[in-house]
Write a protein that holds these residues in place. Structure first.
Motif, PDB file in Angstrom:
ATOM      1  N   UNK A 100      34.887  31.785  42.060  1.00 33.06           N
ATOM      2  CA  UNK A 100      33.284  31.418  41.571  1.00 33.06           C
ATOM      3  C   UNK A 100      32.667  32.746  41.669  1.00 33.06           C
ATOM      4  N   UNK A 101      32.365  33.196  42.732  1.00 27.89           N
ATOM      5  CA  UNK A 101      31.411  34.276  43.044  1.00 27.89           C
ATOM      6  C   UNK A 101      31.617  35.423  42.063  1.00 27.89           C
ATOM      7  N   UNK A 102      33.022  35.816  42.128  1.00 31.10           N
ATOM      8  CA  UNK A 102      33.454  37.061  41.063  1.00 31.10           C
ATOM      9  C   UNK A 102      33.208  36.842  40.000  1.00 31.10           C
ATOM     10  N   UNK A 103      33.504  35.663  39.394  1.00 35.10           N
ATOM     11  CA  UNK A 103      33.107  35.307  37.909  1.00 35.10           C
ATOM     12  C   UNK A 103      31.937  35.389  37.436  1.00 35.10           C
ATOM     13  N   UNK A 104      30.877  34.648  38.408  1.00 38.36           N
ATOM     14  CA  UNK A 104      29.455  34.745  38.173  1.00 38.36           C
ATOM     15  C   UNK A 104      28.904  35.967  38.359  1.00 38.36           C
ATOM     16  N   UNK A 105      29.525  37.166  38.732  1.00 37.38           N
ATOM     17  CA  UNK A 105      28.790  38.460  38.881  1.00 37.38           C
ATOM     18  C   UNK A 105      29.034  39.121  37.723  1.00 37.38           C
ATOM     19  N   UNK A 106      29.925  38.882  37.132  1.00 36.99           N
ATOM     20  CA  UNK A 106      30.186  39.716  35.906  1.00 36.99           C
ATOM     21  C   UNK A 106      30.068  38.734  34.452  1.00 36.99           C
ATOM     22  N   UNK A 107      29.877  37.780  34.417  1.00 39.51           N
ATOM     23  CA  UNK A 107      29.758  36.392  33.511  1.00 39.51           C
ATOM     24  C   UNK A 107      29.025  35.389  33.661  1.00 39.51           C
ATOM     25  N   UNK A 108      28.315  34.685  32.711  1.00 37.98           N
ATOM     26  CA  UNK A 108      27.927  33.335  32.583  1.00 37.98           C
ATOM     27  C   UNK A 108      28.739  32.397  32.928  1.00 37.98           C
ATOM     28  N   UNK A 109      28.604  31.393  33.793  1.00 37.13           N
ATOM     29  CA  UNK A 109      29.661  30.583  34.392  1.00 37.13           C
ATOM     30  C   UNK A 109      29.879  29.527  33.347  1.00 37.13           C
ATOM     31  N   UNK A 110      28.918  29.316  32.398  1.00 37.36           N
ATOM     32  CA  UNK A 110      29.429  28.351  31.248  1.00 37.36           C
ATOM     33  C   UNK A 110      30.501  28.662  30.413  1.00 37.36           C
ATOM     34  N   UNK A 111      30.918  29.750  30.621  1.00 40.74           N
ATOM     35  CA  UNK A 111      32.127  30.238  29.839  1.00 40.74           C
ATOM     36  C   UNK A 111      33.535  29.939  30.671  1.00 40.74           C
ATOM     37  N   UNK A 112      34.707  29.496  30.136  1.00 38.71           N
ATOM     38  CA  UNK A 112      35.659  29.166  30.546  1.00 38.71           C
ATOM     39  C   UNK A 112      36.673  30.147  30.587  1.00 38.71           C
TER      40      UNK A 112
ATOM     41  N   UNK B  75      34.775  39.894  52.744  1.00 41.06           N
ATOM     42  CA  UNK B  75      33.517  39.399  52.971  1.00 41.06           C
ATOM     43  C   UNK B  75      32.340  39.314  51.956  1.00 41.06           C
ATOM     44  N   UNK B  76      32.773  39.759  50.784  1.00 39.30           N
ATOM     45  CA  UNK B  76      32.011  39.862  49.496  1.00 39.30           C
ATOM     46  C   UNK B  76      32.145  38.571  48.655  1.00 39.30           C
ATOM     47  N   UNK B  77      33.356  37.802  49.032  1.00 41.70           N
ATOM     48  CA  UNK B  77      33.987  36.710  48.344  1.00 41.70           C
ATOM     49  C   UNK B  77      34.494  37.120  47.103  1.00 41.70           C
ATOM     50  N   UNK B  78      34.505  38.352  46.695  1.00 39.84           N
ATOM     51  CA  UNK B  78      35.077  38.887  45.330  1.00 39.84           C
ATOM     52  C   UNK B  78      36.448  39.059  45.618  1.00 39.84           C
ATOM     53  N   UNK B  79      37.233  38.111  45.081  1.00 40.02           N
ATOM     54  CA  UNK B  79      38.720  38.021  45.040  1.00 40.02           C
ATOM     55  C   UNK B  79      39.162  37.132  43.932  1.00 40.02           C
ATOM     56  N   UNK B  80      40.484  37.309  43.667  1.00 37.90           N
ATOM     57  CA  UNK B  80      41.380  36.799  42.592  1.00 37.90           C
ATOM     58  C   UNK B  80      42.867  36.345  42.792  1.00 37.90           C
ATOM     59  N   UNK B  81      43.101  35.451  41.861  1.00 37.08           N
ATOM     60  CA  UNK B  81      44.684  35.002  41.864  1.00 37.08           C
ATOM     61  C   UNK B  81      45.040  36.037  40.684  1.00 37.08           C
ATOM     62  N   UNK B  82      46.248  36.513  40.857  1.00 35.71           N
ATOM     63  CA  UNK B  82      47.054  37.400  39.731  1.00 35.71           C
ATOM     64  C   UNK B  82      47.842  36.342  38.737  1.00 35.71           C
ATOM     65  N   UNK B  83      47.546  36.568  37.608  1.00 35.84           N
ATOM     66  CA  UNK B  83      48.456  35.904  36.315  1.00 35.84           C
ATOM     67  C   UNK B  83      49.727  36.445  36.328  1.00 35.84           C
ATOM     68  N   UNK B  84      50.612  35.934  35.442  1.00 31.38           N
ATOM     69  CA  UNK B  84      51.872  36.421  35.580  1.00 31.38           C
ATOM     70  C   UNK B  84      52.084  37.773  35.144  1.00 31.38           C
ATOM     71  N   UNK B  85      51.256  38.349  34.144  1.00 31.83           N
ATOM     72  CA  UNK B  85      51.318  39.883  33.881  1.00 31.83           C
ATOM     73  C   UNK B  85      51.276  40.724  34.813  1.00 31.83           C
TER      74      UNK B  85
END
Length: 148
Positions: free
Chosen positions: A127-139, A60-70
């Protein structure tokens, strides 16, 4: 008198220091975090490799991710939870200080419907997870992450 000096010279100068060294070596640090990189991705997020088209897979927080190969581990990463924080980026002041999040792995970065903002990262954050810890202008950001 000389006998007492020679006896004292054989004793360690700080016996309590030896105790501290012993205790520190016997009880290692509780920090088990790894470092990696993270990108972000935007909707659409469905379907995912882990749970298909189920909308209920997302926290419900929309804090989720996709796992990379590692960390993908042939799909075993699905459902894992990670604590994540931004530690640095190419651009100064990208990371939000003292901010960490807990994300749920719902997808595999290589097969996600939406493209990541940077290739070959450890985690691709919503998007929400990234924006919570960093400025979204960064790739791309450097992260510290730990499985919960």
């Amino acid at each position: 008198m000389s006998m007492s000096r020679s006896r004292n010279s054989r004793l360690p100068p700080c016996p309590w220091l030896l105790l501290v060294v012993f205790l520190v070596s016997e009880f290692p640090s509780n920090s088990y975090a790894d470092v990696g990189t993270s990108a972000r991705y935007a909707p659409p997020y469905l379907p995912t490799t882990c749970y298909g088209g189920e909308a209920t897979q997302f926290p419900s927080s929309n804090l989720f991710a996709a796992a990379g190969d590692g960390i993908w581990d042939n799909g075993a990463a699905c459902g894992r939870q990670y604590l994540v924080r931004c530690v640095s980026a190419e651009q100064p002041r990208t990371c939000i200080p003292d901010q960490s999040i807990q994300v749920k792995i719902v997808d595999y970065a290589s097969s996600a419907v939406s493209a990541a903002s940077a290739p070959s990262t450890t985690l691709v954050l919503s998007d929400k997870a990234f924006a919570t810890i960093a400025n979204t202008s960064a790739a791309l950001i450097n992260i510290e992450f730990q499985q919960v």
